[in-house]
Design an enzyme around this catalytic site. Structure first.
Site, short mmCIF file in Angstrom:
data_model
loop_
_atom_site.label_atom_id
_atom_site.label_comp_id
_atom_site.label_asym_id
_atom_site.label_seq_id
_atom_site.Cartn_x
_atom_site.Cartn_y
_atom_site.Cartn_z
N GLU A 225 0.88 -1.09 -0.05
CA GLU A 225 -0.04 -0.03 -0.14
C GLU A 225 0.78 1.29 0.15
O GLU A 225 0.69 2.07 -0.57
CB GLU A 225 -1.00 0.05 1.28
N ASP A 370 -4.49 -9.96 -8.15
CA ASP A 370 -4.78 -9.11 -9.36
C ASP A 370 -3.50 -8.35 -9.95
O ASP A 370 -3.06 -8.64 -11.04
CB ASP A 370 -5.92 -8.14 -9.06
N GLU A 474 -18.40 -6.14 -3.04
CA GLU A 474 -17.08 -6.57 -2.71
C GLU A 474 -16.83 -7.86 -3.31
O GLU A 474 -15.94 -8.28 -4.00
CB GLU A 474 -16.71 -6.40 -1.22
N GLU A 493 -11.93 -0.09 -10.07
CA GLU A 493 -11.69 -0.97 -11.18
C GLU A 493 -12.50 -1.04 -12.36
O GLU A 493 -12.14 -1.25 -13.67
CB GLU A 493 -11.56 -2.41 -10.46
#
Length: 657
Positions: A225, A370, A474, A493
């Site tokens: 992050e 991902d 989610e 996304e």
């Protein structure tokens, strides 16, 4: 004669009933998608999860007698008989009749309505209105953050106050992994200000970051992050400031002396302890910015978290002429790659960094994996290293062979439309029947490699879910056709894939998708001081949190979707977006590698557990380059026109999933 008349009357009544039901429910003759309709119309019958298939009463049926959703079937059965060759690049305008809408059946959306909504150009006035709405959305969130939350990390938009790390509960990783007490939202939003052409606020924000942000903090953050949100933004803003062409307007800073680059270096050095004392070369998931790896840290990390650092670390290394950062990031990628299954070529989602043992054996396209795939390709685009492209191509082929279910072609043939499922990395067997919202990035990645037809089809699936709930839950269970995890934290996304598909196709359908998303966000998430996370996509209750990626990604992609004249688009293939949506210019300088010997096979960094000499950091130096590369390999350039019927069929599925 009376009995004949009675029979004829019953037949006519049944035919009339069929016609009425056809009109009301929009049921077509191919219903391969899993639906529970209690009535039989003489078409292919469907299998429920807990029962055998009923014999088809008509001629339509799956090869081999299979019925029900083919996504439940392993590859090589049903409609999908052989591994899919990739990438598939359809001829422009080649469209077949059997797509999502045809499989599901349209309802209340006939050809005339479609033509009215989606044919022709998106009106310029409406496009300008949507662009301004996207800009206003960003400004409302940003201004409220600066007024009520800065210098804290995030804005609580309901109560109009700031949020920082949860010092009282170190185990609250949902907060502490992200918030490092370094004005996260401001840092993350820097390049969005530039992309929107707000030079005065960009310059003001950069000076605030330089003068007020420090990484010398007792904060334990997730390496991933901190890298994508903070390090990536600092590097992007630095490149914007030092670009001699200044395409976004005058974004230069008076007396700027590479401060953002030095800050990026300072942060990266504080993250480096994560790569030390690990037997595999895979980094620890968290570090304390003051003291290094905590003594009680977890030895387990997700594949995406450990393997999605190469873009930011690589840019930093090549700007500084210091190989250290790219070397450790690339070593982690290769270590993970060497742990993939020998049988399937797939990777799991959680690994032990000391033993190399897969703790999580699920292989999919969502959380945990991902951006690993994304950065294999984007690292190649930026740095030109052939091994990155070779790894991506191999990974993509394994994805097609084992994760992709449904028929071979998106828009033709029998069976269910394609869907990418979660499987066991070693056997390729289905592990569950849900997808998560992070997977919605994948159509955008497919656009970059030219697999546009499949991207169109997969994007339609996620858009249909959004259309049903006004948000993307989610997790969504495609077998039960209901959300498994109900919150929506303003993720970008789906917007990202919508933007990239519009750039590839120029079909106005995607402008309508963007408008739907904008209006949903305004209607359901806007609160007193910003935009709030949806706690429940059905009842639309909210949570008091606005994550930084809402400003850095969601608003940016929505704005660019409608801003046709933005410099990003006038520059052709010059720009690329990181996984956090930070804009990076594709520069020939970034393809120079003065330390090539450190990445040779003979160096041994590929071998898990093998000792590799770490390169010595060079004296910190800045390598500036004003040269620009307007060239990306030809296979990255695609612009495919689509027939209106193709997009109409996508529209027909909406609300029926």
């Amino acid at each position: 004669m009376q009995w004949r008349a009675l029979v004829l009357g019953l037949v006519l009544l049944r035919l009339g009933l069929h016609g009425v039901l056809w009109l009301v429910f929009g049921l077509g003759p191919s219903m391969g998608f899993y639906q529970r309709f209690p009535l039989s119309f003489g078409f292919q019958r469907l299998r429920s999860p807990d029962g055998p298939a009923s014999p088809a009463s008509g001629p339509v049926g799956r090869p081999g007698g299979l019925s029900g959703p083919s996504w439940l079937q392993p590859p090589g059965t049903g409609a999908t008989q052989s591994p899919r060759k990739v990438p598939r690049r359809p001829e422009p305008g080649v469209c077949g009749p059997a797509h999502w809408g045809y499989v599901l059946g349209g309802r209340d959306r006939g050809p005339d309505e479609y033509e009215k909504r989606y044919s022709g150009a998106f009106p310029p006035q409406l496009r300008a209105q949507m662009r301004d709405l996207a800009r206003g959305m960003f400004v409302f969130g940003y201004d409220n953050y600066m007024a009520h939350a800065f210098p804290q990390d995030e804005l609580n938009p309901i109560h109009c106050r700031g949020r920082g790390p949860d010092r009282g509960d170190p185990s609250n990783l949902n907060i502490n992994d992200v918030l490092g007490n370094y004005s996260l939202t401001l840092v993350d939003a820097l390049d969005t200000l530039a992309v929107m052409g707000n030079s005065s606020e960009f310059q003001k924000a950069v000076k605030l970051v330089i003068n007020t942000v420090s990484f010398d903090k007792d904060s334990t953050v997730q390496v991933f992050e901190a890298t994508i949100r903070v390090l990536g933004s600092l590097l992007s803003a630095h490149r914007i400031i030092t670009d001699s062409k200044q395409p976004f307007g005058d974004m230069t800073i008076k007396d700027y002396d590479n401060e953002l680059l030095y800050m990026a270096h300072d942060l990266a050095v504080r993250l480096l302890p994560a790569f030390e004392n690990t037997k595999t070369g895979i980094p620890y998931p968290r570090v304390n910015l003051k003291t290094g790896v905590p003594p009680d840290t977890n030895n387990e990390t997700c594949t995406a978290g450990a393997g999605s650092l190469l873009v930011e670390f690589g840019i930093l290394s090549r700007l500084l002429g210091d190989s250290t950062f790219e070397w450790v990031a690339r070593r982690a990628v290769k270590a993970l790659w060497n742990l993939r299954s020998n049988d399937t070529g797939l990777l799991g989602n959680v690994v032990n960094i000391q033993t190399g043992h897969w703790v999580g054996k699920q292989s999919g396209l969502g959380a945990g994996l991902d951006s690993f795939y994304e950065y294999l390709l984007k690292s190649y685009i930026l740095f030109g290293e052939k091994e990155d492209l070779e790894m991506f191509n191999a990974a993509y082929q394994s994805i097609q062979n084992y994760l992709r279910r449904g028929r071979e072609a998106c828009n033709e043939g029998e069976g269910d439309p394609p869907l990418y499922v979660n499987v066991n990395m070693f056997s390729g067997q289905l592990m569950n029947t849900w997808i998560d919202s992070l997977q919605a990035f994948f159509p955008g990645l497919q656009v970059l490699i030219g697999d546009v037809e499949d991207a169109i089809c997969l994007h339609a699936f996620y858009y249909a879910i959004w259309k049903r709930y006004g948000a993307l839950p989610e997790r969504y269970n495609w077998q039960l056709q209901a959300p498994d995890v109900l919150f929506y934290p303003l993720r970008p996304e789906l917007v990202e894939s919508t933007y990239l598909l519009y750039q590839a196709t120029k079909n106005p359908f995607y402008l309508h998708v963007g408008m739907d998303i904008l209006q949903s966000l305004e209607k359901y998430t806007k609160v007193k001081c910003g935009y709030a996370t949806l706690h429940h996509v059905i009842d639309k209750s909210t949570e008091d949190r606005m994550e930084s990626f809402f400003l850095s990604e969601t608003c940016k992609y929505l704005y660019l979707l409608f801003d046709e004249d933005n410099p990003v688009h006038k520059s052709g293939t010059r720009y690329m977006f990181t996984t956090e949506g930070h804009i990076v210019s594709v520069d020939e300088h970034l393809r120079e590698l003065p330390w090539k010997e450190f990445f040779s096979e003979e160096g041994g960094q590929d071998q898990v557990g093998k000792s590799v000499p770490r390169p010595k950091p060079h004296e910190l130096k800045v390598i500036n380059s004003s040269s620009n590369c307007n060239r990306v390999p030809d296979e990255r350039r695609y612009s495919l026109p689509l027939k209106s019927i193709y997009m109409r069929q996508i529209d027909q599925m909406v609300g029926l999933i």
